[in-house]
Design a protein around this motif. Sequence first.
Motif, PDB file in Angstrom:
ATOM      1  N   PRO A 184     -54.905  -2.082  -8.797  1.00  0.00           N
ATOM      2  CA  PRO A 184     -55.419  -0.740  -9.115  1.00  0.00           C
ATOM      3  C   PRO A 184     -55.280   0.206  -7.924  1.00  0.00           C
ATOM      4  N   GLU A 185     -55.328   1.500  -8.217  1.00  0.00           N
ATOM      5  CA  GLU A 185     -55.232   2.492  -7.139  1.00  0.00           C
ATOM      6  C   GLU A 185     -56.350   2.280  -6.132  1.00  0.00           C
ATOM      7  N   GLY A 186     -55.984   2.478  -4.859  1.00  0.00           N
ATOM      8  CA  GLY A 186     -56.953   2.277  -3.791  1.00  0.00           C
ATOM      9  C   GLY A 186     -57.152   0.813  -3.430  1.00  0.00           C
ATOM     10  N   GLY A 187     -56.330  -0.069  -3.963  1.00  0.00           N
ATOM     11  CA  GLY A 187     -56.472  -1.494  -3.688  1.00  0.00           C
ATOM     12  C   GLY A 187     -55.782  -1.908  -2.398  1.00  0.00           C
ATOM     13  N   ARG A 188     -55.530  -3.223  -2.304  1.00  0.00           N
ATOM     14  CA  ARG A 188     -54.992  -3.754  -1.048  1.00  0.00           C
ATOM     15  C   ARG A 188     -54.005  -4.890  -1.358  1.00  0.00           C
ATOM     16  N   VAL A 189     -52.936  -4.926  -0.570  1.00  0.00           N
ATOM     17  CA  VAL A 189     -51.922  -5.987  -0.667  1.00  0.00           C
ATOM     18  C   VAL A 189     -51.654  -6.499   0.747  1.00  0.00           C
ATOM     19  N   ASP A 190     -51.785  -7.808   0.939  1.00  0.00           N
ATOM     20  CA  ASP A 190     -51.583  -8.418   2.254  1.00  0.00           C
ATOM     21  C   ASP A 190     -50.414  -9.404   2.211  1.00  0.00           C
ATOM     22  N   VAL A 191     -49.637  -9.361   3.283  1.00  0.00           N
ATOM     23  CA  VAL A 191     -48.541 -10.330   3.481  1.00  0.00           C
ATOM     24  C   VAL A 191     -48.943 -11.252   4.626  1.00  0.00           C
ATOM     25  N   GLY A 192     -48.752 -12.548   4.432  1.00  0.00           N
ATOM     26  CA  GLY A 192     -49.108 -13.513   5.464  1.00  0.00           C
ATOM     27  C   GLY A 192     -47.962 -14.467   5.764  1.00  0.00           C
ATOM     28  N   ILE A 193     -47.782 -14.765   7.055  1.00  0.00           N
ATOM     29  CA  ILE A 193     -46.794 -15.756   7.506  1.00  0.00           C
ATOM     30  C   ILE A 193     -47.551 -16.752   8.370  1.00  0.00           C
ATOM     31  N   ALA A 194     -47.672 -17.978   7.883  1.00  0.00           N
ATOM     32  CA  ALA A 194     -48.434 -19.007   8.592  1.00  0.00           C
ATOM     33  C   ALA A 194     -47.515 -20.184   8.896  1.00  0.00           C
ATOM     34  N   LEU A 248     -45.129 -18.426   3.393  1.00  0.00           N
ATOM     35  CA  LEU A 248     -45.068 -16.972   3.212  1.00  0.00           C
ATOM     36  C   LEU A 248     -45.887 -16.639   1.971  1.00  0.00           C
ATOM     37  N   SER A 249     -46.881 -15.751   2.136  1.00  0.00           N
ATOM     38  CA  SER A 249     -47.790 -15.469   1.017  1.00  0.00           C
ATOM     39  C   SER A 249     -47.953 -13.970   0.823  1.00  0.00           C
ATOM     40  N   VAL A 250     -48.225 -13.609  -0.441  1.00  0.00           N
ATOM     41  CA  VAL A 250     -48.555 -12.230  -0.813  1.00  0.00           C
ATOM     42  C   VAL A 250     -49.766 -12.299  -1.736  1.00  0.00           C
ATOM     43  N   GLU A 251     -50.862 -11.600  -1.362  1.00  0.00           N
ATOM     44  CA  GLU A 251     -52.062 -11.585  -2.205  1.00  0.00           C
ATOM     45  C   GLU A 251     -52.549 -10.148  -2.359  1.00  0.00           C
ATOM     46  N   ASP A 252     -53.197  -9.903  -3.487  1.00  0.00           N
ATOM     47  CA  ASP A 252     -53.600  -8.539  -3.804  1.00  0.00           C
ATOM     48  C   ASP A 252     -55.036  -8.529  -4.323  1.00  0.00           C
ATOM     49  N   SER A 253     -55.544  -7.321  -4.496  1.00  0.00           N
ATOM     50  CA  SER A 253     -56.913  -7.139  -5.000  1.00  0.00           C
ATOM     51  C   SER A 253     -56.905  -6.733  -6.469  1.00  0.00           C
ATOM     52  N   GLY A 254     -55.856  -7.108  -7.179  1.00  0.00           N
ATOM     53  CA  GLY A 254     -55.750  -6.758  -8.587  1.00  0.00           C
ATOM     54  C   GLY A 254     -56.579  -7.669  -9.472  1.00  0.00           C
ATOM     55  N   PRO A 255     -56.344  -7.591 -10.776  1.00  0.00           N
ATOM     56  CA  PRO A 255     -57.154  -8.369 -11.731  1.00  0.00           C
ATOM     57  C   PRO A 255     -56.813  -9.861 -11.756  1.00  0.00           C
ATOM     58  N   THR A 287     -41.093 -24.367  -2.116  1.00  0.00           N
ATOM     59  CA  THR A 287     -41.932 -24.538  -3.309  1.00  0.00           C
ATOM     60  C   THR A 287     -42.753 -23.274  -3.527  1.00  0.00           C
ATOM     61  N   LEU A 288     -42.890 -22.897  -4.801  1.00  0.00           N
ATOM     62  CA  LEU A 288     -43.603 -21.676  -5.170  1.00  0.00           C
ATOM     63  C   LEU A 288     -44.920 -22.051  -5.830  1.00  0.00           C
ATOM     64  N   ALA A 289     -46.002 -21.401  -5.394  1.00  0.00           N
ATOM     65  CA  ALA A 289     -47.329 -21.682  -5.949  1.00  0.00           C
ATOM     66  C   ALA A 289     -48.033 -20.364  -6.255  1.00  0.00           C
ATOM     67  N   ILE A 290     -48.728 -20.324  -7.402  1.00  0.00           N
ATOM     68  CA  ILE A 290     -49.480 -19.136  -7.816  1.00  0.00           C
ATOM     69  C   ILE A 290     -50.941 -19.533  -7.969  1.00  0.00           C
ATOM     70  N   LEU A 323     -54.511 -11.968  -7.130  1.00  0.00           N
ATOM     71  CA  LEU A 323     -53.537 -13.051  -7.253  1.00  0.00           C
ATOM     72  C   LEU A 323     -52.940 -13.357  -5.879  1.00  0.00           C
ATOM     73  N   ARG A 324     -52.655 -14.621  -5.671  1.00  0.00           N
ATOM     74  CA  ARG A 324     -52.012 -15.048  -4.421  1.00  0.00           C
ATOM     75  C   ARG A 324     -50.778 -15.890  -4.776  1.00  0.00           C
ATOM     76  N   VAL A 325     -49.624 -15.421  -4.316  1.00  0.00           N
ATOM     77  CA  VAL A 325     -48.359 -16.136  -4.525  1.00  0.00           C
ATOM     78  C   VAL A 325     -47.858 -16.602  -3.163  1.00  0.00           C
ATOM     79  N   SER A 326     -47.634 -17.900  -3.037  1.00  0.00           N
ATOM     80  CA  SER A 326     -47.193 -18.457  -1.745  1.00  0.00           C
ATOM     81  C   SER A 326     -45.869 -19.188  -1.918  1.00  0.00           C
ATOM     82  N   VAL A 327     -45.026 -19.094  -0.897  1.00  0.00           N
ATOM     83  CA  VAL A 327     -43.738 -19.796  -0.850  1.00  0.00           C
ATOM     84  C   VAL A 327     -43.773 -20.657   0.398  1.00  0.00           C
ATOM     85  N   ARG A 328     -43.692 -21.977   0.203  1.00  0.00           N
ATOM     86  CA  ARG A 328     -43.777 -22.909   1.341  1.00  0.00           C
ATOM     87  C   ARG A 328     -42.390 -23.458   1.653  1.00  0.00           C
ATOM     88  N   PHE A 329     -41.942 -23.167   2.864  1.00  0.00           N
ATOM     89  CA  PHE A 329     -40.633 -23.647   3.327  1.00  0.00           C
ATOM     90  C   PHE A 329     -40.824 -24.936   4.112  1.00  0.00           C
TER      91      PHE A 329
END
Length: 437
Positions: A348-358, A366-373, A415-418, A427-433
């Motif tokens: 939604p507008e005014g939300g947040r999206v974070d990218v993470g590299i661990a 490599l992960s992408v998570e958001d503040s959506g529904p 490997t892809l994980a949701i 939602l958090r989507v991660s890609v593990r190399f």
Amino acid sequence: MKSLRARLLWFLLAAIVLAAGTQAFVAYRTVLKEADEIFDYHMQQMAFSLRAGLPPSAAVGGLGGGEENFEFVVQIWTADGVRIFESAARAALPQRAVLGFSNVQARGTTYRVFSIQSAGLVIQVAQDMAARRTMAGTLALRTVGPIALAAPLLMLVVWWVVSRSLAPVARVRSQVASRQADDLSPVSESGLPEEVRPLVHELNLLFDRVRRAFEAQKHFVADAAHELRSPLAALKLQVQSLQRAPDDAARELAVGRLAAGIDRATRLVEQMLALARHEASAAAGAGAEPVDLREVARLAISDAIAAAQARRIDIGMARADAAEVRGQAEALRTLLRNLLDNAVKYTPEGGRVDVGIAASAEGVELSVEDSGPGLPAEERSRVLDRFYRSGEPQAAGSGLGLAIVKSIADLHGATLAIDGSGSLGGLRVSVRFPRTV
């Protein structure tokens, strides 16, 4: 010679002939040496037997013509060089002062001569060397004869063995040659020798990769034909609405809808082409190179920041460990850009999206998570299918974004994980190399 069968036969038959010739030569030389030793011994015994005196019937003229023996020639000389006995009247061998064995050229041939001195006499026993060579040749022929007879049989056995051994290769060749262009079933590996089985195994693996590529292409074409039908029909309806617009306001609304439909169709075609390109790269086994994930994340965020700012979404890096993976930089940028596009669309507008590299000992995440529904658990596996779209109404898409992400992840062995986002609630989507050595 390009034929393996001809090469094997030529070398093996040449080896048989060479071995037979070598054995014949060695047998001849061995028999000749043994004949020399036997005849030398006989000559010695004959000379020693004559030390007791001459035969009673012997005279200076030698034996009679009927008693001549040209195989062994015996001559006896006095100390002053007078010949008092010869076994063959026409021997005409010269007196040799050398005692023991020697070779003498006489009468157009070579004689082996043995001389001893006894009681003032010199006794000489000679033998034509041609007789020795004849006997040696006869004995060698008897030795080599069976080999000469067996060599052709051995050649036939070699020809049969080579032909039988290469029969599986001919069988594989005939199987492949008789196939239709669309027959990619595995070639039978039964009965193949160890040297040929790995080649056929790799050929079967190639057939399997080509078969999967063909199947993916057929599915893709079928899905694309089905999915393109709806946006094209919608564009046709919007053009008709534009043609029937009664005033400028209706016409402007129809133009806006038409432009939006064109954008959706363009996005769908771009996503389809991207999916086809990455699947082709996976089938071709594209080369890998070291890729800095932080640089990939920076470029992908720069691609998505305009859409995020338009909806006042805070997008950025929550964690950025130094991490390097082996792969294709442009493909990984597409992967992350698709994840960010999905996150921005559904947040939604005014939300947040974070990218993470661990980075860790096990690999890199490599992960992408958001503040959506978020996404219901029962849909998390289905969104990876082509053209599947979630039931959320606020964002339209082609249903190919996560399918492309999965294709690129598979290409890199990741490997892809949701899952749900514990920090942002969406939602958090991660890609593990995997860890690279």
